[in-house]
Design an enzyme around this catalytic site. Structure first.
Site, PDB file in Angstrom:
ATOM      1  NE  ARG A   1      -1.984   1.915   3.560  1.00  0.00           N
ATOM      2  CZ  ARG A   1      -2.485   2.293   4.730  1.00  0.00           C
ATOM      3  NH1 ARG A   1      -3.707   1.910   5.072  1.00  0.00           N
ATOM      4  NH2 ARG A   1      -1.795   3.021   5.567  1.00  0.00           N
TER       5      ARG A   1
ATOM      6  CE1 TYR B   1      -5.124   5.792   7.706  1.00  0.00           C
ATOM      7  CE2 TYR B   1      -4.572   5.518   5.389  1.00  0.00           C
ATOM      8  CZ  TYR B   1      -4.811   4.985   6.638  1.00  0.00           C
ATOM      9  OH  TYR B   1      -4.731   3.641   6.826  1.00  0.00           O
TER      10      TYR B   1
ATOM     11  CG  ASP C   1      -7.192   3.436   3.393  1.00  0.00           C
ATOM     12  OD1 ASP C   1      -8.286   3.921   3.051  1.00  0.00           O
ATOM     13  OD2 ASP C   1      -6.993   2.896   4.499  1.00  0.00           O
TER      14      ASP C   1
ATOM     15  CG  HIS D   1      -8.504   6.682   6.135  1.00  0.00           C
ATOM     16  ND1 HIS D   1      -8.727   7.315   7.313  1.00  0.00           N
ATOM     17  CD2 HIS D   1      -8.201   5.413   6.463  1.00  0.00           C
ATOM     18  CE1 HIS D   1      -8.558   6.473   8.316  1.00  0.00           C
ATOM     19  NE2 HIS D   1      -8.239   5.301   7.822  1.00  0.00           N
TER      20      HIS D   1
ATOM     21  CD  GLU E   1      -8.488   0.290   3.117  1.00  0.00           C
ATOM     22  OE1 GLU E   1      -7.297   0.041   2.811  1.00  0.00           O
ATOM     23  OE2 GLU E   1      -8.876   0.351   4.295  1.00  0.00           O
TER      24      GLU E   1
ATOM     25  CD  GLU F   1     -10.089   0.621   7.738  1.00  0.00           C
ATOM     26  OE1 GLU F   1      -9.216   0.027   7.107  1.00  0.00           O
ATOM     27  OE2 GLU F   1      -9.907   1.721   8.278  1.00  0.00           O
TER      28      GLU F   1
ATOM     29  NE  ARG G   1      -9.297  -2.767   4.124  1.00  0.00           N
ATOM     30  CZ  ARG G   1      -8.234  -3.035   4.886  1.00  0.00           C
ATOM     31  NH1 ARG G   1      -7.674  -4.224   4.864  1.00  0.00           N
ATOM     32  NH2 ARG G   1      -7.723  -2.107   5.665  1.00  0.00           N
TER      33      ARG G   1
ATOM     34  CG  HIS H   1      -8.702  -3.171   9.616  1.00  0.00           C
ATOM     35  ND1 HIS H   1      -9.320  -2.653  10.729  1.00  0.00           N
ATOM     36  CD2 HIS H   1      -7.703  -2.302   9.316  1.00  0.00           C
ATOM     37  CE1 HIS H   1      -8.742  -1.522  11.084  1.00  0.00           C
ATOM     38  NE2 HIS H   1      -7.762  -1.279  10.236  1.00  0.00           N
TER      39      HIS H   1
ATOM     40  CG  ASP I   1      -5.674   0.211  14.955  1.00  0.00           C
ATOM     41  OD1 ASP I   1      -5.076   0.712  13.992  1.00  0.00           O
ATOM     42  OD2 ASP I   1      -6.837  -0.189  14.897  1.00  0.00           O
TER      43      ASP I   1
ATOM     44  CD  GLU J   1      -4.194  -2.791   6.876  1.00  0.00           C
ATOM     45  OE1 GLU J   1      -5.368  -3.056   7.223  1.00  0.00           O
ATOM     46  OE2 GLU J   1      -3.733  -1.640   6.876  1.00  0.00           O
TER      47      GLU J   1
ATOM     48  CD1 TRP K   1      -7.371  11.718   9.790  1.00  0.00           C
ATOM     49  CD2 TRP K   1      -7.750   9.684  10.638  1.00  0.00           C
ATOM     50  NE1 TRP K   1      -6.169  11.074   9.907  1.00  0.00           N
ATOM     51  CE2 TRP K   1      -6.372   9.823  10.415  1.00  0.00           C
ATOM     52  CE3 TRP K   1      -8.250   8.477  11.160  1.00  0.00           C
ATOM     53  CZ2 TRP K   1      -5.466   8.810  10.692  1.00  0.00           C
ATOM     54  CZ3 TRP K   1      -7.351   7.477  11.449  1.00  0.00           C
ATOM     55  CH2 TRP K   1      -5.972   7.647  11.217  1.00  0.00           C
TER      56      TRP K   1
HETATM   57  O1  KDG Z   1      -8.045   2.370  13.975  1.00  0.00           O
HETATM   58  C1  KDG Z   1      -8.224   2.801  12.648  1.00  0.00           C
HETATM   59  C2  KDG Z   1      -7.075   2.327  11.798  1.00  0.00           C
HETATM   60  O2  KDG Z   1      -6.868   0.952  11.944  1.00  0.00           O
HETATM   61  C3  KDG Z   1      -7.302   2.654  10.351  1.00  0.00           C
HETATM   62  O3  KDG Z   1      -7.325   4.037  10.197  1.00  0.00           O
HETATM   63  C4  KDG Z   1      -6.210   2.046   9.492  1.00  0.00           C
HETATM   64  O4  KDG Z   1      -7.394   2.569   7.489  1.00  0.00           O
HETATM   65  C5  KDG Z   1      -6.627   1.837   8.086  1.00  0.00           C
HETATM   66  C6  KDG Z   1      -6.078   0.670   7.381  1.00  0.00           C
HETATM   67  O5  KDG Z   1      -6.467   0.472   6.233  1.00  0.00           O
HETATM   68  O6  KDG Z   1      -5.272  -0.043   7.975  1.00  0.00           O
HETATM   69 MG    MG Z   2      -8.179   1.545   5.741  1.00  0.00          MG
END
Ligand code: KDG
Ligand code: MG
Length: 401
Positions: free
Chosen positions: A149, A161, A209, A211, A235, A261, A282, A311, A315, A338, A401
């Site tokens: 990515r 992002y 992404d 986002h 994405e 996700e 996702r 996903h 995190d 991912e 975001w």
């Molecule tokens: O907690 C949110 C993140 O995991 C996210 O913003 C990450 O968009 C993301 C991704 O594709 O991993």
């Molecule tokens: Mg994402």
């Protein structure tokens, strides 16, 4: 006599970032773990589990996973949503871990056995500029990644992002603020991919992404503009709440689309899948109700030629990655996983048997999901409140975001 759950507890720790882990113990001496991390809202899930779910688990037969799932889903009355579905996922994965350990098998064997030996994964090449991002891409390719990515800073914007530039926002204890200008981004993104494709050559899979930031017609324009660069996927081009938007995007571009996700149930994914508005779903183990529910989503997706692309941001704890790899190994319609590397301190708390080699992730062969959790080590890393960023348009309007 059937085994029974004797203890369940929620452990919150922060080895480099916050993770919430559910630990379930049984009378037969088995322990299962499930990830309950919902980034930026960790304590909501921890309280949901500790206050409302744990009391219902004690004394139950851990082998009755489907029954536990239905009990927690239907029994809550207030269905769906990220907090509920993450809590249910934690219980579900811990019970699958226990069942597989009781059977002495790696989890994928209980899910029907291996459909493949290794799972294609993608890493994250980020850079403040196109040159930096493309250099990162080359480094990933040299490390063996076959899918990457790529995200880069947009000239004229400070913090976007995927690119961790300093935050201009005054209070570091509150969410950082990014800035956003769609017109600048739409002019920039094709240049990024032109440079990336030139350096990567034809064989590396490129992903991106957006986002959730674009309006339907902007998303259609982006998909069309990126077609010459042959993306593996684009994405989250639009926020997923308005799934109608994707019909418009689909009519205008053949760039493959990935979404989901932030989705938690099969009902959230239903139209996306049955109307073939996406190519990759996702949704993942931790936020979509665990193995039990994600399997239903993947089975529906399989009927419509939609593949999984779970996903796997950092995190999501290593517990989720362990479970996701057993899941991915077993299902027929796995697409890609991912893979975002966890902070080094996470290794002190979680031990895992999955590994990366040659651009693929390999699940381990130890019984269960192949991840262990060291509670004593976790105690050395106390929870620290943290937020995801927020985003504003250049005139100050709050944006996605
Ligand atoms: O907690 C949110 C993140 O995991 C996210 O913003 C990450 O968009 C993301 C991704 O594709 O991993
Ligand atoms: Mg994402």
């Amino acid at each position: 006599m059937a085994d029974r759950i004797t203890a369940a507890r929620v452990v919150i720790c922060s080895p480099g970032r916050n993770f919430v882990t559910l630990v379930i113990e049984t009378a037969d001496g088995l322990t299962g773990i499930g990830d309950a991390t919902l980034n930026g809202r960790e304590l909501a899930v921890a309280a949901y589990l500790q206050e409302h779910v744990v009391p219902c688990l004690i004394g139950r037969d851990p082998a009755r996973i489907e029954d536990a799932w239905q009990y927690l889903y239907r029994g809550a009355y207030w269905r769906r949503g990220p907090v509920t579905m993450t809590a249910i996922a934690a219980v579900d994965v811990a019970l699958w871990d226990i069942k597989a350990k009781a059977a002495g098998m790696p989890l994928y064997q209980l899910l029907g056995g291996a459909s493949r030996e290794r799972m294609l994964c993608y890493g994250h090449a980020d850079g403040a500029t196109i040159a930096e991002a493309v250099d990162a891409l080359v480094r990933y390719a040299e490390e063996g990644y076959r899918a990457i990515r790529i995200q880069a800073g947009v000239p004229g914007l400070n913090r976007i992002y995927g690119v961790h530039a300093p935050d201009a926002h005054a209070d570091p204890t509150l969410p950082a603020e990014g800035d956003w200008d769609t017109a600048k981004y739409l002019r920039f993104a094709p240049k990024l991919f032109e440079a990336a494709r030139l350096r990567a050559g034809p064989d590396i899979h490129l992903l991106h992404d957006a986002h959730h930031r674009l309006l339907p017609n902007e998303a259609a324009q982006l998909g069309k503009a990126l077609e010459p660069y042959d993306l593996f996927w684009l994405e989250d081009v639009t926020p997923v709440e308005n799934q109608e938007a994707l019909r418009h995007v689909r009519r205008h571009t053949t760039t493959p689309l990935a979404i989901g996700e932030v989705l938690n149930t099969i009902y959230d994914c239903q139209a996306l899948i049955t109307e073939q508005l996406i190519d990759y779903i996702r949704a993942t183990v931790v936020h979509a109700g665990g193995i039990t529910h994600l399997r239903r989503i993947a089975d529906l997706a399989a009927l419509y030629g939609v593949r999984t692309g779970c996903h796997g941001a950092a995190d999501l704890s290593p517990v989720t990655m362990g479970a996701a790899l057993h899941f991915g190994r077993a299902i027929p319609n796995f697409g890609i996983q991912e893979y975002s590397i966890h902070p080094p301190e996470a290794r002190e708390v979680f031990q895992w048997d999955w590994r990366f080699a040659d651009g693929y992730l390999h699940s381990g062969e130890s019984p269960g999901i192949g991840v262990t959790f060291d509670e004593a080590a976790a105690a050395r890393f106390p929870y620290a409140r943290a937020y995801l960023d927020v985003n504003r348009l250049t005139d100050g309007t709050l944006w996605n975001w």
